[in-house]
Write a protein that holds these residues in place. Structure first.
Motif, PDB file in Angstrom:
ATOM      1  N   GLY A   1      29.885  47.220  48.787  1.00  0.00           N
ATOM      2  CA  GLY A   1      30.509  48.480  48.440  1.00  0.00           C
ATOM      3  C   GLY A   1      31.483  48.384  47.278  1.00  0.00           C
ATOM      4  O   GLY A   1      31.392  47.494  46.423  1.00  0.00           O
ATOM      5  N   GLN A   2      32.428  49.306  47.253  1.00  0.00           N
ATOM      6  CA  GLN A   2      33.393  49.419  46.165  1.00  0.00           C
ATOM      7  C   GLN A   2      34.779  49.009  46.654  1.00  0.00           C
ATOM      8  O   GLN A   2      35.067  49.019  47.847  1.00  0.00           O
ATOM      9  CB  GLN A   2      33.421  50.863  45.647  1.00  0.00           C
ATOM     10  CG  GLN A   2      32.095  51.333  45.059  1.00  0.00           C
ATOM     11  CD  GLN A   2      32.085  52.822  44.760  1.00  0.00           C
ATOM     12  OE1 GLN A   2      32.353  53.639  45.638  1.00  0.00           O
ATOM     13  NE2 GLN A   2      31.746  53.186  43.534  1.00  0.00           N
ATOM     14  N   ALA A   3      35.645  48.672  45.709  1.00  0.00           N
ATOM     15  CA  ALA A   3      36.999  48.217  46.037  1.00  0.00           C
ATOM     16  C   ALA A   3      37.735  49.261  46.875  1.00  0.00           C
ATOM     17  O   ALA A   3      37.624  50.464  46.634  1.00  0.00           O
ATOM     18  CB  ALA A   3      37.773  47.940  44.752  1.00  0.00           C
ATOM     19  N   THR A   4      38.496  48.780  47.861  1.00  0.00           N
ATOM     20  CA  THR A   4      39.291  49.664  48.723  1.00  0.00           C
ATOM     21  C   THR A   4      40.734  49.171  48.723  1.00  0.00           C
ATOM     22  O   THR A   4      41.067  48.177  49.348  1.00  0.00           O
ATOM     23  CB  THR A   4      38.751  49.667  50.166  1.00  0.00           C
ATOM     24  OG1 THR A   4      38.732  48.325  50.660  1.00  0.00           O
ATOM     25  CG2 THR A   4      37.348  50.238  50.232  1.00  0.00           C
ATOM     26  N   GLY A   5      41.578  49.868  47.990  1.00  0.00           N
ATOM     27  CA  GLY A   5      42.994  49.535  47.994  1.00  0.00           C
ATOM     28  C   GLY A   5      43.384  48.348  47.132  1.00  0.00           C
ATOM     29  O   GLY A   5      44.568  47.987  47.080  1.00  0.00           O
ATOM     30  N   VAL A   6      42.428  47.707  46.470  1.00  0.00           N
ATOM     31  CA  VAL A   6      42.712  46.574  45.587  1.00  0.00           C
ATOM     32  C   VAL A   6      41.881  46.716  44.318  1.00  0.00           C
ATOM     33  O   VAL A   6      40.954  47.520  44.260  1.00  0.00           O
ATOM     34  CB  VAL A   6      42.381  45.214  46.249  1.00  0.00           C
ATOM     35  CG1 VAL A   6      43.244  44.972  47.482  1.00  0.00           C
ATOM     36  CG2 VAL A   6      40.892  45.139  46.607  1.00  0.00           C
ATOM     37  N   GLU A   7      42.222  45.929  43.306  1.00  0.00           N
ATOM     38  CA  GLU A   7      41.372  45.773  42.130  1.00  0.00           C
ATOM     39  C   GLU A   7      40.456  44.571  42.362  1.00  0.00           C
ATOM     40  O   GLU A   7      40.879  43.565  42.937  1.00  0.00           O
ATOM     41  CB  GLU A   7      42.209  45.509  40.884  1.00  0.00           C
ATOM     42  CG  GLU A   7      43.145  46.616  40.472  1.00  0.00           C
ATOM     43  CD  GLU A   7      43.992  46.168  39.291  1.00  0.00           C
ATOM     44  OE1 GLU A   7      43.445  46.039  38.175  1.00  0.00           O
ATOM     45  OE2 GLU A   7      45.197  45.945  39.503  1.00  0.00           O
ATOM     46  N   ILE A   8      39.219  44.682  41.922  1.00  0.00           N
ATOM     47  CA  ILE A   8      38.258  43.586  42.043  1.00  0.00           C
ATOM     48  C   ILE A   8      37.631  43.327  40.679  1.00  0.00           C
ATOM     49  O   ILE A   8      37.212  44.269  40.004  1.00  0.00           O
ATOM     50  CB  ILE A   8      37.148  43.914  43.063  1.00  0.00           C
ATOM     51  CG1 ILE A   8      37.720  44.025  44.475  1.00  0.00           C
ATOM     52  CG2 ILE A   8      36.053  42.839  43.028  1.00  0.00           C
ATOM     53  CD1 ILE A   8      36.680  44.340  45.539  1.00  0.00           C
ATOM     54  N   THR A   9      37.577  42.059  40.298  1.00  0.00           N
ATOM     55  CA  THR A   9      36.865  41.688  39.077  1.00  0.00           C
ATOM     56  C   THR A   9      36.352  40.268  39.197  1.00  0.00           C
ATOM     57  O   THR A   9      37.066  39.394  39.676  1.00  0.00           O
ATOM     58  CB  THR A   9      37.763  41.819  37.830  1.00  0.00           C
ATOM     59  OG1 THR A   9      36.981  41.595  36.659  1.00  0.00           O
ATOM     60  CG2 THR A   9      38.917  40.834  37.867  1.00  0.00           C
ATOM     61  N   PRO A  10      35.113  40.000  38.806  1.00  0.00           N
ATOM     62  CA  PRO A  10      34.623  38.626  38.731  1.00  0.00           C
ATOM     63  C   PRO A  10      35.195  37.939  37.484  1.00  0.00           C
ATOM     64  O   PRO A  10      35.266  38.551  36.408  1.00  0.00           O
ATOM     65  CB  PRO A  10      33.104  38.780  38.635  1.00  0.00           C
ATOM     66  CG  PRO A  10      32.825  40.184  39.093  1.00  0.00           C
ATOM     67  CD  PRO A  10      34.024  40.974  38.652  1.00  0.00           C
ATOM     68  N   LEU A  11      35.602  36.669  37.624  1.00  0.00           N
ATOM     69  CA  LEU A  11      36.221  35.917  36.547  1.00  0.00           C
ATOM     70  C   LEU A  11      35.384  34.698  36.177  1.00  0.00           C
ATOM     71  O   LEU A  11      34.641  34.165  37.008  1.00  0.00           O
ATOM     72  CB  LEU A  11      37.613  35.436  36.962  1.00  0.00           C
ATOM     73  CG  LEU A  11      38.637  36.488  37.385  1.00  0.00           C
ATOM     74  CD1 LEU A  11      39.905  35.794  37.885  1.00  0.00           C
ATOM     75  CD2 LEU A  11      38.960  37.429  36.241  1.00  0.00           C
ATOM     76  N   ASP A  12      35.560  34.235  34.920  1.00  0.00           N
ATOM     77  CA  ASP A  12      34.962  32.955  34.548  1.00  0.00           C
ATOM     78  C   ASP A  12      35.936  31.834  34.907  1.00  0.00           C
ATOM     79  O   ASP A  12      36.997  32.079  35.512  1.00  0.00           O
ATOM     80  CB  ASP A  12      34.566  32.941  33.067  1.00  0.00           C
ATOM     81  CG  ASP A  12      35.766  33.063  32.119  1.00  0.00           C
ATOM     82  OD1 ASP A  12      36.917  32.844  32.552  1.00  0.00           O
ATOM     83  OD2 ASP A  12      35.546  33.387  30.944  1.00  0.00           O
ATOM     84  N   ASP A  13      35.612  30.598  34.519  1.00  0.00           N
ATOM     85  CA  ASP A  13      36.454  29.457  34.889  1.00  0.00           C
ATOM     86  C   ASP A  13      37.846  29.514  34.272  1.00  0.00           C
ATOM     87  O   ASP A  13      38.770  28.868  34.763  1.00  0.00           O
ATOM     88  CB  ASP A  13      35.763  28.147  34.493  1.00  0.00           C
ATOM     89  CG  ASP A  13      34.514  27.872  35.311  1.00  0.00           C
ATOM     90  OD1 ASP A  13      34.380  28.480  36.391  1.00  0.00           O
ATOM     91  OD2 ASP A  13      33.681  27.063  34.872  1.00  0.00           O
ATOM     92  N   ASP A  14      37.999  30.277  33.192  1.00  0.00           N
ATOM     93  CA  ASP A  14      39.290  30.387  32.500  1.00  0.00           C
ATOM     94  C   ASP A  14      40.053  31.652  32.882  1.00  0.00           C
ATOM     95  O   ASP A  14      40.942  32.084  32.147  1.00  0.00           O
ATOM     96  CB  ASP A  14      39.063  30.343  30.986  1.00  0.00           C
ATOM     97  CG  ASP A  14      38.504  29.006  30.517  1.00  0.00           C
ATOM     98  OD1 ASP A  14      38.959  27.964  31.017  1.00  0.00           O
ATOM     99  OD2 ASP A  14      37.577  29.021  29.674  1.00  0.00           O
ATOM    100  N   TRP A  15      39.711  32.261  33.996  1.00  0.00           N
ATOM    101  CA  TRP A  15      40.388  33.443  34.515  1.00  0.00           C
ATOM    102  C   TRP A  15      40.164  34.670  33.633  1.00  0.00           C
ATOM    103  O   TRP A  15      40.954  35.617  33.651  1.00  0.00           O
ATOM    104  CB  TRP A  15      41.899  33.198  34.681  1.00  0.00           C
ATOM    105  CG  TRP A  15      42.241  32.231  35.770  1.00  0.00           C
ATOM    106  CD1 TRP A  15      42.158  30.871  35.698  1.00  0.00           C
ATOM    107  CD2 TRP A  15      42.721  32.536  37.085  1.00  0.00           C
ATOM    108  NE1 TRP A  15      42.557  30.306  36.898  1.00  0.00           N
ATOM    109  CE2 TRP A  15      42.917  31.306  37.763  1.00  0.00           C
ATOM    110  CE3 TRP A  15      43.021  33.727  37.763  1.00  0.00           C
ATOM    111  CZ2 TRP A  15      43.376  31.227  39.071  1.00  0.00           C
ATOM    112  CZ3 TRP A  15      43.491  33.652  39.065  1.00  0.00           C
ATOM    113  CH2 TRP A  15      43.669  32.416  39.715  1.00  0.00           C
TER     114      TRP A  15
END
Length: 390
Positions: free
Chosen positions: A218-232
């Protein structure tokens, strides 16, 4: 309550009613960070509320200090997201030493004045308990849903119930299980995504009529979500990265573990250890735990994808995929299954050949009477190679 006196039962019922009528800020535990004593200011959002351990499915468990503000944020998101209210009744089937049962089942329900039923969990009586208590929802891990689905199919007729929805969290929900469950139980099954470090829920599929997207959490609930690479650095939509979250429910450290804290926390972001990708409209698809992806000659293989292929066979009740050491390729795909019909390892391998690329197909399929799981119902993948080798 079991084997207790009538007085104890009455006292417990009075406690539940009292807790249901209190605001969450007043009901939550307040202790001093260092002394472990109750604090004078019971409204301090930074006060320590809980010390919980991570599940330890891929590494040594870590201690997570969850504060009042984290619990309040997570509980509110769950209650609002599923429209919980005072008439709701939930069956508590998850253990209360884990955020899934404690936060999603108990605290979210009591925060809205609802009722929590704590039966002795037995699949053989679960559907009778749902009917007799008038349960309107419950939440569990996929392995429990699978057991309850099997029990429902054994009954002479479909279970009668008043469930307005059912929630799945704490492990990947196979799409085939999702479809079979809804076909049999006739209630929407909603997959969510949570972790101890976020005081539980981070994303969820919505209730109908909004879109529940199979194969996603699903979608984010109450937080931010993002996939990161090894360097953030964030990766583009549709590309794999390590899922990171930040928001009011997310803790800021591990207890007495500076190395783990430095590796996982930065600028408010927490790296979950899960690999996933976000669609352009914000639906999150999980690929697997970073430490559970199978590396076959440089090709990264998601265990979830292989499990989906195995579970699509009508004779397979449960499946778990793990990395198997291999001299030529480094790792190969190993699989263990529990059957609900007749099938041989050769037949299951051939079944996967029609659904997976050649390098993703299991090199070894082992049939077991049961798959080892932890106390919260999660598959212990890191133990499977040693178990099969015995």
């Amino acid at each position: 309550l079991h084997d207790g006196s009538a007085a104890a039962a009455t006292a417990a019922a009075e406690t539940q009613v009292a807790a249901s009528s209190m605001g969450m800020r007043d009901a939550l535990l307040q202790v001093d960070d260092e002394a472990g004593e109750p604090v004078e200011d019971a409204g301090d959002p930074g006060a320590l509320a809980l010390l919980l351990h991570t599940s330890g499915t891929t590494s040594k468990p870590k201690t997570v200090p969850i504060r009042q503000r984290n619990l309040i944020a997570s509980t509110g998101v769950i209650a609002r997201g599923y429209g919980l209210h005072g008439d709701d009744v939930t069956m508590c089937v998850m253990p209360l030493f884990h955020v899934h049962g404690l936060v999603a089942t108990v605290l979210a329900t009591l925060s809205t004045g609802g009722t929590v039923v704590l039966p002795r969990f037995r699949p053989s009586t679960f559907w009778d308990d749902v009917a007799s208590h008038g349960a309107t929802w419950y939440t569990a891990v996929p392995t429990i849903h699978a057991r309850l689905l099997t029990r429902a199919r054994e009954l002479p007729r479909a279970p009668r119930h008043n469930l307005r929805f059912v929630r799945s969290c704490s492990a990947p929900l196979p799409t085939v299980l999702w479809r079979r469950y809804e076909d049999t139980i006739d209630a929407p099954l909603v997959e969510a995504y949570g972790m101890t470090e976020a005081a539980h829920q981070m994303s969820s599929n919505p209730l109908p009529p909004a879109e529940r997207r199979p194969g996603t959490v699903g979608q984010a609930t109450g937080v931010e979500i993002t996939p990161l690479d090894d360097d953030w650095r964030p990766v583009p939509a549709g590309e794999d990265g390590e899922v990171a979250v930040r928001g009011p429910s997310v803790v800021d450290q591990y207890l007495d573990n500076p190395a783990a804290t430095a590796a996982s926390f930065r600028d408010g972001w927490f790296r979950t250890g899960d690999v996933g990708k976000l669609s352009a409209d914000g639906y999150l698809t999980l690929v697997g735990r970073v430490k559970e992806l199978i590396n076959r000659a440089g090709e990264k293989i998601s265990p979830y994808e292989v499990e989906e292929a195995l579970l699509s066979h009508p004779a397979v009740a449960e499946a778990a995929v793990y990395p198997m050491p291999d001299e030529k390729y480094g790792e190969q795909v190993g699989a263990v299954v529990v059957l609900q019909g007749e099938a041989t390892p050769k037949e299951l391998t051939a079944h996967c050949a029609d659904r997976l690329a050649a390098f993703k197909r299991p090199a070894l399929v082992t049939i077991l009477p049961e798959i080892p799981k932890g106390p919260t119902g999660k598959v212990q993948r890191r133990n499977l190679a040693g178990l099969v080798a015995r």
